[in-house]
Write a protein that holds these residues in place. Sequence first.
Motif, PDB file in Angstrom:
ATOM      1  N   ASP A 211       0.828  -1.210   0.000  1.00  0.00           N
ATOM      2  CA  ASP A 211       0.000   0.000   0.000  1.00  0.00           C
ATOM      3  C   ASP A 211       0.858   1.254   0.000  1.00  0.00           C
ATOM      4  OD1 ASP A 211      -2.342  -1.425  -0.064  1.00  0.00           O
ATOM      5  OD2 ASP A 211      -2.739  -1.282   2.094  1.00  0.00           O
ATOM      6  N   LEU A 212       1.891   1.273   0.846  1.00  0.00           N
ATOM      7  CA  LEU A 212       2.755   2.437   0.899  1.00  0.00           C
ATOM      8  C   LEU A 212       3.505   2.619  -0.416  1.00  0.00           C
ATOM      9  CD1 LEU A 212       4.051   4.804   2.386  1.00  0.00           C
ATOM     10  CD2 LEU A 212       5.782   3.216   3.265  1.00  0.00           C
ATOM     11  N   LEU A 213       4.036   1.536  -0.960  1.00  0.00           N
ATOM     12  CA  LEU A 213       4.767   1.634  -2.219  1.00  0.00           C
ATOM     13  C   LEU A 213       3.877   2.174  -3.332  1.00  0.00           C
ATOM     14  CD1 LEU A 213       6.810  -1.672  -2.048  1.00  0.00           C
ATOM     15  CD2 LEU A 213       7.770   0.639  -2.122  1.00  0.00           C
ATOM     16  N   ARG A 214       2.658   1.704  -3.395  1.00  0.00           N
ATOM     17  CA  ARG A 214       1.754   2.194  -4.437  1.00  0.00           C
ATOM     18  C   ARG A 214       1.436   3.675  -4.238  1.00  0.00           C
ATOM     19  NH1 ARG A 214      -0.450  -3.319  -4.256  1.00  0.00           N
ATOM     20  NH2 ARG A 214      -1.760  -2.750  -2.488  1.00  0.00           N
ATOM     21  N   ARG A 215       1.253   4.084  -2.992  1.00  0.00           N
ATOM     22  CA  ARG A 215       0.963   5.494  -2.735  1.00  0.00           C
ATOM     23  C   ARG A 215       2.149   6.369  -3.113  1.00  0.00           C
ATOM     24  NH1 ARG A 215       1.879   8.939   1.380  1.00  0.00           N
ATOM     25  NH2 ARG A 215       2.460   7.354   2.909  1.00  0.00           N
ATOM     26  N   LEU A 216       3.342   5.947  -2.701  1.00  0.00           N
ATOM     27  CA  LEU A 216       4.535   6.740  -3.003  1.00  0.00           C
ATOM     28  C   LEU A 216       4.784   6.822  -4.505  1.00  0.00           C
ATOM     29  CD1 LEU A 216       6.974   5.519  -0.196  1.00  0.00           C
ATOM     30  CD2 LEU A 216       5.637   7.640  -0.261  1.00  0.00           C
ATOM     31  N   ALA A 217       4.618   5.699  -5.188  1.00  0.00           N
ATOM     32  CA  ALA A 217       4.821   5.703  -6.639  1.00  0.00           C
ATOM     33  C   ALA A 217       3.841   6.649  -7.315  1.00  0.00           C
ATOM     34  CB  ALA A 217       4.682   4.292  -7.188  1.00  0.00           C
ATOM     35  N   GLY A 218       2.610   6.708  -6.801  1.00  0.00           N
ATOM     36  CA  GLY A 218       1.615   7.600  -7.377  1.00  0.00           C
ATOM     37  C   GLY A 218       1.926   9.060  -7.145  1.00  0.00           C
ATOM     38  N   GLU A 219       2.709   9.350  -6.103  1.00  0.00           N
ATOM     39  CA  GLU A 219       3.058  10.732  -5.776  1.00  0.00           C
ATOM     40  C   GLU A 219       4.331  11.198  -6.486  1.00  0.00           C
ATOM     41  OE1 GLU A 219       3.429  10.604  -1.565  1.00  0.00           O
ATOM     42  OE2 GLU A 219       1.254  10.537  -1.189  1.00  0.00           O
ATOM     43  N   CYS A 220       5.046  10.275  -7.105  1.00  0.00           N
ATOM     44  CA  CYS A 220       6.332  10.606  -7.711  1.00  0.00           C
ATOM     45  C   CYS A 220       6.265  10.557  -9.232  1.00  0.00           C
ATOM     46  CB  CYS A 220       7.418   9.648  -7.205  1.00  0.00           C
ATOM     47  SG  CYS A 220       7.812   9.871  -5.445  1.00  0.00           S
ATOM     48  N   ASP A 221       7.189  11.262  -9.860  1.00  0.00           N
ATOM     49  CA  ASP A 221       7.231  11.329 -11.320  1.00  0.00           C
ATOM     50  C   ASP A 221       7.997  10.169 -11.928  1.00  0.00           C
ATOM     51  OD1 ASP A 221       6.053  14.147 -11.710  1.00  0.00           O
ATOM     52  OD2 ASP A 221       7.674  14.510 -10.276  1.00  0.00           O
ATOM     53  N   HIS A 222       8.959   9.640 -11.196  1.00  0.00           N
ATOM     54  CA  HIS A 222       9.791   8.546 -11.697  1.00  0.00           C
ATOM     55  C   HIS A 222      10.072   7.583 -10.554  1.00  0.00           C
ATOM     56  CE1 HIS A 222      10.483  10.912 -15.323  1.00  0.00           C
ATOM     57  NE2 HIS A 222      10.804  11.932 -14.546  1.00  0.00           N
ATOM     58  N   VAL A 223      10.380   6.328 -10.910  1.00  0.00           N
ATOM     59  CA  VAL A 223      10.690   5.296  -9.927  1.00  0.00           C
ATOM     60  C   VAL A 223      12.007   4.634 -10.307  1.00  0.00           C
ATOM     61  CG1 VAL A 223       9.950   3.138  -8.837  1.00  0.00           C
ATOM     62  CG2 VAL A 223       8.246   4.863  -9.479  1.00  0.00           C
ATOM     63  N   VAL A 224      12.914   4.561  -9.324  1.00  0.00           N
ATOM     64  CA  VAL A 224      14.200   3.898  -9.510  1.00  0.00           C
ATOM     65  C   VAL A 224      14.265   2.710  -8.563  1.00  0.00           C
ATOM     66  CG1 VAL A 224      16.712   4.115  -9.323  1.00  0.00           C
ATOM     67  CG2 VAL A 224      15.357   6.011 -10.238  1.00  0.00           C
ATOM     68  N   ALA A 225      14.561   1.531  -9.099  1.00  0.00           N
ATOM     69  CA  ALA A 225      14.723   0.324  -8.288  1.00  0.00           C
ATOM     70  C   ALA A 225      16.200   0.077  -8.052  1.00  0.00           C
ATOM     71  CB  ALA A 225      14.109  -0.880  -8.991  1.00  0.00           C
ATOM     72  N   VAL A 226      16.565  -0.114  -6.800  1.00  0.00           N
ATOM     73  CA  VAL A 226      17.959  -0.382  -6.431  1.00  0.00           C
ATOM     74  C   VAL A 226      18.073  -1.857  -6.055  1.00  0.00           C
ATOM     75  CG1 VAL A 226      19.881   0.270  -4.952  1.00  0.00           C
ATOM     76  CG2 VAL A 226      18.161   1.976  -5.584  1.00  0.00           C
ATOM     77  N   ASP A 227      18.664  -2.645  -6.931  1.00  0.00           N
ATOM     78  CA  ASP A 227      18.839  -4.081  -6.754  1.00  0.00           C
ATOM     79  C   ASP A 227      17.544  -4.744  -6.297  1.00  0.00           C
ATOM     80  OD1 ASP A 227      20.062  -6.582  -6.751  1.00  0.00           O
ATOM     81  OD2 ASP A 227      21.944  -5.773  -6.049  1.00  0.00           O
ATOM     82  N   ARG A 228      17.507  -5.362  -5.089  1.00  0.00           N
ATOM     83  CA  ARG A 228      16.283  -6.084  -4.732  1.00  0.00           C
ATOM     84  C   ARG A 228      15.121  -5.163  -4.381  1.00  0.00           C
ATOM     85  NH1 ARG A 228      18.168  -9.201   0.680  1.00  0.00           N
ATOM     86  NH2 ARG A 228      18.963  -7.425   1.860  1.00  0.00           N
ATOM     87  N   GLY A 229      15.353  -3.853  -4.444  1.00  0.00           N
ATOM     88  CA  GLY A 229      14.212  -2.947  -4.380  1.00  0.00           C
ATOM     89  C   GLY A 229      13.231  -3.221  -5.498  1.00  0.00           C
ATOM     90  N   LEU A 230      13.715  -3.813  -6.585  1.00  0.00           N
ATOM     91  CA  LEU A 230      12.834  -4.204  -7.680  1.00  0.00           C
ATOM     92  C   LEU A 230      11.809  -5.238  -7.212  1.00  0.00           C
ATOM     93  CD1 LEU A 230      12.038  -4.136 -10.674  1.00  0.00           C
ATOM     94  CD2 LEU A 230      13.782  -5.895 -11.084  1.00  0.00           C
ATOM     95  N   ASP A 231      12.233  -6.174  -6.364  1.00  0.00           N
ATOM     96  CA  ASP A 231      11.310  -7.190  -5.864  1.00  0.00           C
ATOM     97  C   ASP A 231      10.183  -6.566  -5.045  1.00  0.00           C
ATOM     98  OD1 ASP A 231      12.632  -9.393  -7.001  1.00  0.00           O
ATOM     99  OD2 ASP A 231      14.046  -9.481  -5.329  1.00  0.00           O
ATOM    100  N   ALA A 232      10.535  -5.550  -4.236  1.00  0.00           N
ATOM    101  CA  ALA A 232       9.505  -4.870  -3.446  1.00  0.00           C
ATOM    102  C   ALA A 232       8.482  -4.217  -4.361  1.00  0.00           C
ATOM    103  CB  ALA A 232      10.155  -3.843  -2.526  1.00  0.00           C
TER     104      ALA A 232
END
Length: 221
Positions: free
Chosen positions: A18-39
């Motif tokens: 839920d938090l990840l989806r909210r934050l992604a919706g508030e941001c213009d771009h998303v960067v995944a750092v290694d296993r941050g991609l899995d999250a």
Amino acid sequence: MACKVLVACGSSVVASADLLRRLAGECDHVVAVDRGLDALLGAGLGCDVYVGDADTVSDAGRALVDAATDFEVERHDSYKDYTDLALALESVRRRWPGAEVVATCATGGRPDMALSVLGLLAAYKDAPVWIKEDEVTARILHQDETWTIENAEGKTFSIIAIAPETVISEHGLEWELDHAPLCLLADTGISNVVRSTATIQVHQGVAIGYLLHQGFIGTVG
């Protein structure tokens, strides 16, 4: 106009979907750092850029990186001089100069890595830097930066100097400070309480402020 970039870091303690989806919706771009991609994938999200050596991402995530068509990949050799987050922040600077950074999945796990993450984020002086997790919102404040906190009455707030000779003011809290010196990593600003709209200002040095999402929980120890 400067943009806002979500950086999903590689902590083993991940933010909720839920938090990840909210934050992604508030941001213009998303960067995944290694296993941050899995999250991100676990929250049904993708990324614009993947940065890392793929040593901690899952097999499924690595397969996506290897065959990436929907996002850009900055793949690095594991025998490198910098951490994946350092390289990701450099990518943010290069791609989106002056971008505001919102880091998540950035705390917990190995304490040495957590300290390194804090140091790297503190060194990013291009724009405001936030750390947002399920239990806490934090902001790194450099000299002459101010954080105004609204609608948080009764919640715990702490501020810690992460550079020597830091001087701060804080108002709207149970215990207020006015141009007060904070020693490096000292406990002077721990476990305060928000009483009204709060204003936190760093006049000199660097500090990190933590707003806990639950009510006041007192001090530990």
